[in-house]
Design a protein around this motif. Structure first.
Motif, PDB file in Angstrom:
ATOM      1  N   ILE A   1       0.839  -1.201   0.000  1.00  0.00           N
ATOM      2  CA  ILE A   1       0.000   0.000   0.000  1.00  0.00           C
ATOM      3  C   ILE A   1       0.874   1.251   0.000  1.00  0.00           C
ATOM      4  N   ILE A   2       1.966   1.224   0.773  1.00  0.00           N
ATOM      5  CA  ILE A   2       2.893   2.352   0.800  1.00  0.00           C
ATOM      6  C   ILE A   2       3.528   2.561  -0.576  1.00  0.00           C
ATOM      7  N   VAL A   3       3.881   1.471  -1.250  1.00  0.00           N
ATOM      8  CA  VAL A   3       4.493   1.568  -2.579  1.00  0.00           C
ATOM      9  C   VAL A   3       3.509   2.178  -3.581  1.00  0.00           C
ATOM     10  N   VAL A   4       2.253   1.758  -3.530  1.00  0.00           N
ATOM     11  CA  VAL A   4       1.237   2.316  -4.430  1.00  0.00           C
ATOM     12  C   VAL A   4       1.057   3.810  -4.161  1.00  0.00           C
ATOM     13  N   GLY A   5       1.056   4.190  -2.878  1.00  0.00           N
ATOM     14  CA  GLY A   5       0.938   5.602  -2.531  1.00  0.00           C
ATOM     15  C   GLY A   5       2.077   6.432  -3.086  1.00  0.00           C
ATOM     16  N   ALA A   6       3.286   5.872  -3.070  1.00  0.00           N
ATOM     17  CA  ALA A   6       4.432   6.591  -3.634  1.00  0.00           C
ATOM     18  C   ALA A   6       4.259   6.808  -5.131  1.00  0.00           C
ATOM     19  N   CYS A   7       3.722   5.815  -5.829  1.00  0.00           N
ATOM     20  CA  CYS A   7       3.489   5.963  -7.274  1.00  0.00           C
ATOM     21  C   CYS A   7       2.471   7.067  -7.556  1.00  0.00           C
ATOM     22  N   CYS A   8       1.423   7.151  -6.739  1.00  0.00           N
ATOM     23  CA  CYS A   8       0.440   8.242  -6.891  1.00  0.00           C
ATOM     24  C   CYS A   8       1.103   9.591  -6.632  1.00  0.00           C
ATOM     25  N   GLY A   9       2.019   9.633  -5.675  1.00  0.00           N
ATOM     26  CA  GLY A   9       2.714  10.875  -5.362  1.00  0.00           C
ATOM     27  C   GLY A   9       3.570  11.364  -6.517  1.00  0.00           C
ATOM     28  N   PHE A  10       4.228  10.432  -7.202  1.00  0.00           N
ATOM     29  CA  PHE A  10       5.018  10.814  -8.380  1.00  0.00           C
ATOM     30  C   PHE A  10       4.120  11.431  -9.453  1.00  0.00           C
ATOM     31  N   THR A  11       2.914  10.893  -9.599  1.00  0.00           N
ATOM     32  CA  THR A  11       1.965  11.438 -10.576  1.00  0.00           C
ATOM     33  C   THR A  11       1.514  12.839 -10.184  1.00  0.00           C
ATOM     34  N   ALA A  12       1.244  13.039  -8.899  1.00  0.00           N
ATOM     35  CA  ALA A  12       0.784  14.346  -8.425  1.00  0.00           C
ATOM     36  C   ALA A  12       1.811  15.438  -8.687  1.00  0.00           C
ATOM     37  N   SER A  13       3.085  15.100  -8.624  1.00  0.00           N
ATOM     38  CA  SER A  13       4.136  16.096  -8.806  1.00  0.00           C
ATOM     39  C   SER A  13       4.097  16.722 -10.205  1.00  0.00           C
ATOM     40  N   ARG A  14       3.553  16.010 -11.187  1.00  0.00           N
ATOM     41  CA  ARG A  14       3.486  16.541 -12.559  1.00  0.00           C
ATOM     42  C   ARG A  14       2.530  17.737 -12.631  1.00  0.00           C
ATOM     43  N   TYR A  15       1.453  17.693 -11.855  1.00  0.00           N
ATOM     44  CA  TYR A  15       0.450  18.754 -11.936  1.00  0.00           C
ATOM     45  C   TYR A  15       0.903  20.021 -11.219  1.00  0.00           C
ATOM     46  N   VAL A  16       1.618  19.882 -10.113  1.00  0.00           N
ATOM     47  CA  VAL A  16       2.064  21.089  -9.417  1.00  0.00           C
ATOM     48  C   VAL A  16       3.109  21.828 -10.239  1.00  0.00           C
ATOM     49  N   SER A  17       3.850  21.104 -11.084  1.00  0.00           N
ATOM     50  CA  SER A  17       4.864  21.756 -11.919  1.00  0.00           C
ATOM     51  C   SER A  17       4.237  22.595 -13.027  1.00  0.00           C
ATOM     52  N   ARG A  18       2.940  22.413 -13.298  1.00  0.00           N
ATOM     53  CA  ARG A  18       2.256  23.164 -14.348  1.00  0.00           C
ATOM     54  C   ARG A  18       1.670  24.490 -13.859  1.00  0.00           C
ATOM     55  N   ILE A  19       1.808  24.781 -12.577  1.00  0.00           N
ATOM     56  CA  ILE A  19       1.249  26.024 -12.027  1.00  0.00           C
ATOM     57  C   ILE A  19       2.099  27.210 -12.470  1.00  0.00           C
ATOM     58  N   ASP A  20       1.433  28.266 -12.910  1.00  0.00           N
ATOM     59  CA  ASP A  20       2.141  29.479 -13.339  1.00  0.00           C
ATOM     60  C   ASP A  20       2.468  30.353 -12.131  1.00  0.00           C
ATOM     61  N   GLU A  21       3.525  31.134 -12.263  1.00  0.00           N
ATOM     62  CA  GLU A  21       3.918  32.075 -11.219  1.00  0.00           C
ATOM     63  C   GLU A  21       4.698  33.218 -11.859  1.00  0.00           C
ATOM     64  N   THR A  22       4.857  34.292 -11.113  1.00  0.00           N
ATOM     65  CA  THR A  22       5.642  35.423 -11.609  1.00  0.00           C
ATOM     66  C   THR A  22       7.089  35.292 -11.151  1.00  0.00           C
ATOM     67  N   GLU A  23       7.929  36.143 -11.686  1.00  0.00           N
ATOM     68  CA  GLU A  23       9.346  36.122 -11.299  1.00  0.00           C
ATOM     69  C   GLU A  23       9.564  36.541  -9.853  1.00  0.00           C
ATOM     70  N   SER A  24       8.578  37.201  -9.268  1.00  0.00           N
ATOM     71  CA  SER A  24       8.769  37.749  -7.921  1.00  0.00           C
ATOM     72  C   SER A  24       9.059  36.668  -6.891  1.00  0.00           C
ATOM     73  N   LEU A  25       8.459  35.480  -7.054  1.00  0.00           N
ATOM     74  CA  LEU A  25       8.699  34.414  -6.083  1.00  0.00           C
ATOM     75  C   LEU A  25      10.144  33.921  -6.152  1.00  0.00           C
ATOM     76  N   ARG A  26      10.639  33.706  -7.369  1.00  0.00           N
ATOM     77  CA  ARG A  26      12.036  33.266  -7.507  1.00  0.00           C
ATOM     78  C   ARG A  26      12.986  34.358  -7.035  1.00  0.00           C
ATOM     79  N   ASN A  27      12.688  35.609  -7.360  1.00  0.00           N
ATOM     80  CA  ASN A  27      13.536  36.715  -6.909  1.00  0.00           C
ATOM     81  C   ASN A  27      13.529  36.825  -5.384  1.00  0.00           C
ATOM     82  N   SER A  28      12.357  36.597  -4.790  1.00  0.00           N
ATOM     83  CA  SER A  28      12.270  36.643  -3.319  1.00  0.00           C
ATOM     84  C   SER A  28      13.083  35.529  -2.693  1.00  0.00           C
ATOM     85  N   ALA A  29      13.044  34.348  -3.326  1.00  0.00           N
ATOM     86  CA  ALA A  29      13.808  33.218  -2.793  1.00  0.00           C
ATOM     87  C   ALA A  29      15.309  33.427  -2.941  1.00  0.00           C
ATOM     88  N   CYS A  30      15.728  34.263  -3.924  1.00  0.00           N
ATOM     89  CA  CYS A  30      17.162  34.529  -4.130  1.00  0.00           C
ATOM     90  C   CYS A  30      17.734  35.467  -3.072  1.00  0.00           C
TER      91      CYS A  30
END
Length: 433
Positions: A184-213
């Protein structure tokens, strides 16, 4: 995608949709990997009580890896950074899944070390990925849509948790072996890898990266000097401490105090996550109605109520009564988390959100994690020593915890009301007059 200039309404809507999809899939993943399954796995591996309380504290102790999230976000942006750490988080879950192999070869100490290390990395990478989460939510929402987006996205997360929990309960009723729990833990990890694809598609402005710098030491000092944020830090610390000392130990009390099987324990977890899902969808309306400050106060009071309910629990197993602590736990956990996020975003200007998010999470997360782990472990060892197979020792534990938490309610009351809450107070007084 990192864009120049503010996000258009269309891009905000698209990002909100991807964020909600991410939360929905992540809920399926988390239920297979999170604290409920971790505790069941640790109990199955016959780990001692103090070790299981330490596992419960890892969710906050993992905030030690928060600075790593800032370093990565400064190079790839907030959304891409969260995607990277989400993949690392699920890789850590696979490490946890390998712990039973060591028990199979009679290497229990090595299995316990692997379980604790994997849990720390699992929650640590999660914390590093979420370091820019609050500023990212601030980017893809405005003041009017923010409570709704927070409530709906978290609601979808817990709704997915419910679906996954039902599936897990059904599977364990068919076969409750240690290896099925590991699968069950292994299956959950596979779902987590899939979820990571969608968060990478979120748009943002340069201000967040500049703030992190930017170096954040001076900004952290500015956050600490701000009276409102300083009190929010203290309130968040108390809330997290209360969560650590009540919610994970509730499952432990159920398992060892009342000898509940894994499959039955998941049904109680189902009650908790059902309350989480319901409160997630309601929290937006509640926040608008009474304000986030009152929500924090009510949630903290609910955590003390968990202790009182366990103190009043019957000596014999009564399923209807034993559901009550888990019902309250789910409600107050989500209510407190959403309220603190809402309060932070409403009181912190955009240019200070990165530093504020990191500093507040470090203090309230690591501080509460260390304190809660030490206190819970000490009290459990003292209260349940020699009688950990009966509810009496756990009832003594919750009695002491409730007394220790009680003064915190009056300290949280010092948190200043937001302008929206002040207007509601003035309006209510005018209506009374």
């Amino acid at each position: 995608m990192i864009l120049k200039g503010p996000l258009s309404a269309a891009r905000q809507a698209s990002s909100q949709r991807n964020y909600c999809i991410f939360n929905a899939i992540n809920g399926l993943s988390y239920m297979c990997l999170g604290e409920t399954v971790l505790i069941l796995l640790a109990v199955r591996l016959e780990c001692p009580d103090y070790f299981i309380s330490a596992l419960g504290a890892m969710i906050y102790f993992g905030y030690l890896l928060l600075p790593l999230g800032k370093v990565v976000a400064a190079r790839v942006g907030a959304a891409r950074s969260q995607s990277i750490f989400w993949m690392a988080r699920n890789a850590a879950a696979l490490t946890v899944a390998s712990a039973p192999l060591f028990c199979f070869f009679d290497m229990r100490p090595a299995a316990m070390v692997l379980l604790l290390t994997g849990a720390f990395l699992f929650y640590g990478f999660r914390a590093a990925g979420l370091v820019m989460s609050q500023p990212l939510i601030g980017e893809i929402t405005d003041d009017l849509s923010r409570p709704r987006v927070i409530a709906v996205s978290i609601g979808l997360f817990y709704l997915s948790c419910l679906i996954a929990l039902l599936a897990i309960s059904f599977i364990l009723r068919l076969n409750s072996s240690l290896w099925v729990l590991t699968a069950i833990i292994v299956v959950g990890a596979c779902c987590g890898f899939t979820a990571s694809r969608y968060v990478s598609r979120i748009d943002e402005t340069e201000s967040l990266r500049n703030s992190a710098c930017k170096p954040i030491f001076q900004d952290c000092l500015a956050v600490f000097r701000d009276t409102t944020l300083r009190r929010l830090i203290f309130s968040g610390f108390l809330v997290n401490l209360a969560i650590i000392m009540t919610i994970p130990v509730s499952m432990l009390a159920l398992k060892r105090g009342y000898h509940v099987s894994d499959t039955d324990a998941l049904l109680f977890a189902l009650v908790q996550f059902g309350a989480c899902a319901g409160m997630s969808f309601l929290s937006g309306k509640v926040a608008v109605s009474i304000g986030p400050r009152k929500m924090i106060l009510l949630a903290y009071a609910g955590m003390m109520l968990i202790g009182i309910l366990w103190l009043c629990a019957p000596a014999g197993r009564n399923n209807a009564f034993l559901c009550l602590p888990f019902l309250v736990a789910g409600t107050v956990f989500v209510g407190s988390s959403n309220a603190i996020t809402h309060y932070f975003l409403q009181t912190t200007p955009p240019e200070k959100r990165v530093a504020g998010s990191i500093f507040i999470s470090l203090v309230t997360g690591v501080g509460a994690g260390i304190s809660g782990m030490a206190l819970a472990g000490l009290l459990l060892g003292w209260c349940t020593g020699g009688q950990s197979d009966s509810p009496g020792g756990y009832q003594a534990y919750f009695a002491i915890v409730t007394l220790l938490l009680a003064p915190g309610f009056w300290l949280i009351r010092r948190l200043p009301p937001l302008p929206m809450e002040k207007r509601k107070i003035r309006k209510s007084w005018l209506e009374i007059v």
